[in-house]
Design a protein around this motif. Structure first.
Motif, PDB file in Angstrom:
ATOM      1  N   ASN A 176       0.801  -1.213   0.000  1.00  0.00           N
ATOM      2  CA  ASN A 176       0.000   0.000   0.000  1.00  0.00           C
ATOM      3  C   ASN A 176       0.841   1.273   0.000  1.00  0.00           C
ATOM      4  OD1 ASN A 176      -2.935  -0.815   0.153  1.00  0.00           O
ATOM      5  ND2 ASN A 176      -2.093  -2.033   1.829  1.00  0.00           N
ATOM      6  N   ARG A 177       2.147   1.123  -0.119  1.00  0.00           N
ATOM      7  CA  ARG A 177       3.016   2.295  -0.252  1.00  0.00           C
ATOM      8  C   ARG A 177       3.035   2.702  -1.725  1.00  0.00           C
ATOM      9  NH1 ARG A 177       5.426   3.828   4.230  1.00  0.00           N
ATOM     10  NH2 ARG A 177       5.762   2.392   5.959  1.00  0.00           N
ATOM     11  N   ARG A 178       2.084   3.524  -2.112  1.00  0.00           N
ATOM     12  CA  ARG A 178       1.847   3.829  -3.515  1.00  0.00           C
ATOM     13  C   ARG A 178       2.459   5.148  -3.957  1.00  0.00           C
ATOM     14  NH1 ARG A 178      -3.295   1.142  -4.841  1.00  0.00           N
ATOM     15  NH2 ARG A 178      -4.004  -0.013  -3.019  1.00  0.00           N
ATOM     16  N   LEU A 179       2.765   6.052  -3.032  1.00  0.00           N
ATOM     17  CA  LEU A 179       3.084   7.430  -3.389  1.00  0.00           C
ATOM     18  C   LEU A 179       4.576   7.661  -3.540  1.00  0.00           C
ATOM     19  CD1 LEU A 179       0.602   9.303  -1.033  1.00  0.00           C
ATOM     20  CD2 LEU A 179       0.231   8.490  -3.362  1.00  0.00           C
ATOM     21  N   GLY A 180       4.950   8.236  -4.671  1.00  0.00           N
ATOM     22  CA  GLY A 180       6.328   8.663  -4.895  1.00  0.00           C
ATOM     23  C   GLY A 180       6.448  10.153  -4.641  1.00  0.00           C
ATOM     24  N   VAL A 181       7.628  10.703  -4.924  1.00  0.00           N
ATOM     25  CA  VAL A 181       7.880  12.129  -4.680  1.00  0.00           C
ATOM     26  C   VAL A 181       6.886  13.000  -5.443  1.00  0.00           C
ATOM     27  CG1 VAL A 181       9.542  14.003  -4.993  1.00  0.00           C
ATOM     28  CG2 VAL A 181      10.328  11.783  -4.158  1.00  0.00           C
ATOM     29  N   ALA A 182       6.703  12.721  -6.749  1.00  0.00           N
ATOM     30  CA  ALA A 182       5.836  13.556  -7.576  1.00  0.00           C
ATOM     31  C   ALA A 182       4.401  13.572  -7.053  1.00  0.00           C
ATOM     32  CB  ALA A 182       5.861  13.067  -9.021  1.00  0.00           C
ATOM     33  N   SER A 183       3.891  12.415  -6.635  1.00  0.00           N
ATOM     34  CA  SER A 183       2.514  12.338  -6.132  1.00  0.00           C
ATOM     35  C   SER A 183       2.331  13.207  -4.898  1.00  0.00           C
ATOM     36  CB  SER A 183       2.165  10.880  -5.800  1.00  0.00           C
ATOM     37  OG  SER A 183       2.218  10.072  -6.941  1.00  0.00           O
ATOM     38  N   ILE A 184       3.278  13.133  -3.975  1.00  0.00           N
ATOM     39  CA  ILE A 184       3.161  13.921  -2.738  1.00  0.00           C
ATOM     40  C   ILE A 184       3.304  15.410  -3.036  1.00  0.00           C
ATOM     41  CG2 ILE A 184       4.194  14.347  -0.472  1.00  0.00           C
ATOM     42  CD1 ILE A 184       4.941  11.404  -0.357  1.00  0.00           C
ATOM     43  N   VAL A 185       4.210  15.754  -3.968  1.00  0.00           N
ATOM     44  CA  VAL A 185       4.363  17.161  -4.353  1.00  0.00           C
ATOM     45  C   VAL A 185       3.051  17.699  -4.907  1.00  0.00           C
ATOM     46  CG1 VAL A 185       5.470  18.740  -5.983  1.00  0.00           C
ATOM     47  CG2 VAL A 185       6.849  17.087  -4.721  1.00  0.00           C
ATOM     48  N   PHE A 186       2.378  16.941  -5.761  1.00  0.00           N
ATOM     49  CA  PHE A 186       1.104  17.382  -6.323  1.00  0.00           C
ATOM     50  C   PHE A 186       0.061  17.588  -5.226  1.00  0.00           C
ATOM     51  CE2 PHE A 186       2.426  15.764 -10.619  1.00  0.00           C
ATOM     52  CZ  PHE A 186       2.185  16.955 -11.304  1.00  0.00           C
ATOM     53  N   GLU A 199       9.502   4.353   0.279  1.00  0.00           N
ATOM     54  CA  GLU A 199      10.727   4.821   0.947  1.00  0.00           C
ATOM     55  C   GLU A 199      10.490   6.163   1.649  1.00  0.00           C
ATOM     56  OE1 GLU A 199      14.579   3.845  -1.243  1.00  0.00           O
ATOM     57  OE2 GLU A 199      13.182   4.206  -2.903  1.00  0.00           O
ATOM     58  N   PRO A 200       9.622   6.195   2.664  1.00  0.00           N
ATOM     59  CA  PRO A 200       9.227   7.467   3.280  1.00  0.00           C
ATOM     60  C   PRO A 200      10.389   8.291   3.824  1.00  0.00           C
ATOM     61  CG  PRO A 200       8.591   5.579   4.642  1.00  0.00           C
ATOM     62  CD  PRO A 200       8.995   5.036   3.311  1.00  0.00           C
ATOM     63  N   GLN A 201      11.474   7.620   4.276  1.00  0.00           N
ATOM     64  CA  GLN A 201      12.620   8.372   4.810  1.00  0.00           C
ATOM     65  C   GLN A 201      13.265   9.261   3.753  1.00  0.00           C
ATOM     66  OE1 GLN A 201      12.119   5.162   5.328  1.00  0.00           O
ATOM     67  NE2 GLN A 201      12.292   4.683   7.520  1.00  0.00           N
ATOM     68  N   ARG A 202      13.100   8.901   2.482  1.00  0.00           N
ATOM     69  CA  ARG A 202      13.652   9.719   1.396  1.00  0.00           C
ATOM     70  C   ARG A 202      12.570  10.503   0.663  1.00  0.00           C
ATOM     71  NH1 ARG A 202      16.677   5.812  -2.460  1.00  0.00           N
ATOM     72  NH2 ARG A 202      17.171   7.803  -3.470  1.00  0.00           N
TER      73      ARG A 202
END
Length: 493
Positions: free
Chosen positions: A19-29, A234-237
């Motif tokens: 369920n860890r679906r979100l990358g950097v771009a998704s969170i930025v949006f 990879e939430p730490q990054r």
């Protein structure tokens, strides 16, 4: 490493990873959607010019960006240790103490709800106005607001992927629209291209504090990346990178937008033009440039900008509810999730609260002397400014929590990360917070002495006091639950 990022007991690690679906771009949006680029361009920047009486708004956004970068240094460092959806709550509990963490959790919960629900006032008014313009049928603002709440609620109980896709498309359209306006503004600059809005004298003066108090609203939600820690790859990054990128993009882009507005009207005329036209300034300029159709399209995208912000804040509130319910800080049933880990109970509760508030304001606003602008001047203005007041206060407290957290972890980071940057952030944010308090009457549109100047901030701070009392109750009567505070794990029964 802290124990705060331990997985929930009994949880299936493979399911959590799936369920860890979100990358950097998704969170930025998701972060940028909360700040609503087109809403800031059309409403925030002109308001900053109009109320401050200064043409230094472009510098104001850059100064706020620097302050928030200082904040992000320590905040991002903590996010590598604490990877649960509690965000402010977990950070303050880890850095200042569990009771203070619970106080922060209640204050944050109320503030985020105020921000989200307040937006329905402007959304309902804008949606209703556009429909009347196109169909000549007058639909009450509260009906269109309820339609928005229904769609947002449906997205809230779905897997986060769907919300991210919707938000990403809307944010991209906002950026295209604002960039197009910027180009036209520079091409039609009546006084030529001028750097006067960036001159030190345009920023420093009696209106500096007001400029920053109004400008900080454009950044609200920048800290929400940590709330998606449990759904991030990879939430730490991922989370620190997304937060840095979002702050930089917001600061630079909004500074440029404010500068473009000044060029489109003429730097010497931007304050007067903003005071006269207000949120219509951008759309009026597009028509003056000969792009009436583009102005109509931008008006529609202004509505979708608000919709994207509603989605972003709704997701934030729902995940906060899930985190707090899981640790029994608020009723446990709010921690319930779907098979895709969507915070179903928190989402439904937030939607129910939003619908209730819309109906309450609709009832009190019937036949109001404020006319069609009633939901904008009350629901939107009161609640969003009260929410911003609470969130800025939490940013100050979180800066102190960063210092407290790293006090006994000196070997983990440099003195810049664990002390200097958080201190600079705390000083800058405290100044902005004081300016918000001093200018709160102006921010809510009060033309004279008003009880709202005390009632709205008072309700926000009272929620923190109530949380502190709840923390003391748990410490004395439910020590096992109290000891679990901020861990991200389910509270013992």
């Amino acid at each position: 490493m802290s124990s705060f990022n331990a997985p929930s007991p009994g949880a299936d690690p493979h399911r959590l990873e799936a369920n860890r679906r979100l990358g950097v771009a998704s969170i930025v949006f998701l972060i940028i959607a909360a700040s609503a680029p087109l809403t800031v361009a059309a409403g925030g920047a002109p308001s900053a010019y109009a109320v401050s009486g200064m043409m230094g708004a472009p510098v104001g956004y850059l100064v706020l960006g620097v302050i928030l970068i200082f904040f992000t240094v320590g905040y991002a460092a903590m996010s590598r240790d604490i990877t649960n959806s509690g965000a402010f709550y977990s950070y303050i509990a880890a850095g200042l103490g569990k009771r203070q963490g619970i106080a922060a959790s209640w204050l944050a919960f109320v503030s985020y709800n105020a921000m989200q629900i307040g937006l329905y006032g402007l959304f309902g008014f804008t949606f209703s106005s556009i429909l009347e313009q196109w169909t000549a049928i007058a639909i009450p603002w509260w009906v269109t607001a309820l339609v928005g709440a229904l769609v947002v609620g449906l997205l809230g109980v779905s897997a986060i992927d769907l919300a991210v896709k919707v938000v990403s498309v809307l944010v991209v359209l906002e950026f295209i629209t604002v960039i197009g306006f910027n180009i036209l503004a520079f091409m039609n600059a009546p006084e030529g291209i001028s750097l006067a809005p960036y001159a030190p004298g345009s920023f420093f003066g009696v209106g500096t504090g007001t400029l920053l108090a109004f400008g900080i609203a454009a950044f609200m939600g920048f800290e929400s990346g940590t709330i998606y820690s449990e759904e991030a790859r990879e939430p730490q990054r991922t989370v620190p990178r997304a937060t840095y990128i979002a702050v930089l993009v917001i600061a630079l882009f909004y500074s440029f937008v404010a500068w473009a507005l000044a060029q489109g009207t003429g730097s010497s005329q931007i304050v007067a033009a903003s005071q006269e036209a207000g949120p219509d300034l951008m759309f009026n300029l597009l028509r003056d440039f000969g792009f009436a159709v583009a102005a109509d399209i931008a008006n529609v995208l202004f509505l979708t900008s608000l919709f994207a912000a509603l989605i972003a804040f709704h997701n934030t509130v729902a995940r906060y509810a899930m985190s707090l319910g899981r640790e029994a800080v608020i009723p446990r049933f709010l921690a319930r999730t779907s098979s895709s880990q969507a915070p179903v109970a928190g989402s439904l509760a937030q939607s129910a609260l939003a619908v209730t508030m819309i109906l309450v304001f609709a009832a009190f606003g019937a036949n109001s002397e404020l006319g069609p602008l009633y939901p904008v001047l009350t629901l939107f203005t009161w609640l969003t400014n009260a929410g911003a007041f609470g969130l800025v206060f939490l940013l100050v407290v979180t800066s102190a929590a960063v210092i407290g957290y790293f006090r006994n972890r000196r070997q983990d980071h440099s003195i810049w990360v664990r002390l200097v940057a958080p201190l600079l952030a705390a000083a800058g944010l405290l100044y902005v917070f004081v300016m918000i308090m001093l200018n709160f009457d102006v921010m809510i549109g009060s033309e004279g002495p008003s009880l709202l100047v005390f009632v709205m901030p008072g309700m926000i701070l009272a929620s923190g006091v109530a949380g502190l009392l709840r923390g003391e109750y748990l410490r004395r009567n439910r020590p096992a639950v109290f000891d679990n505070i901020g861990s991200g794990n389910p509270a013992p029964m």
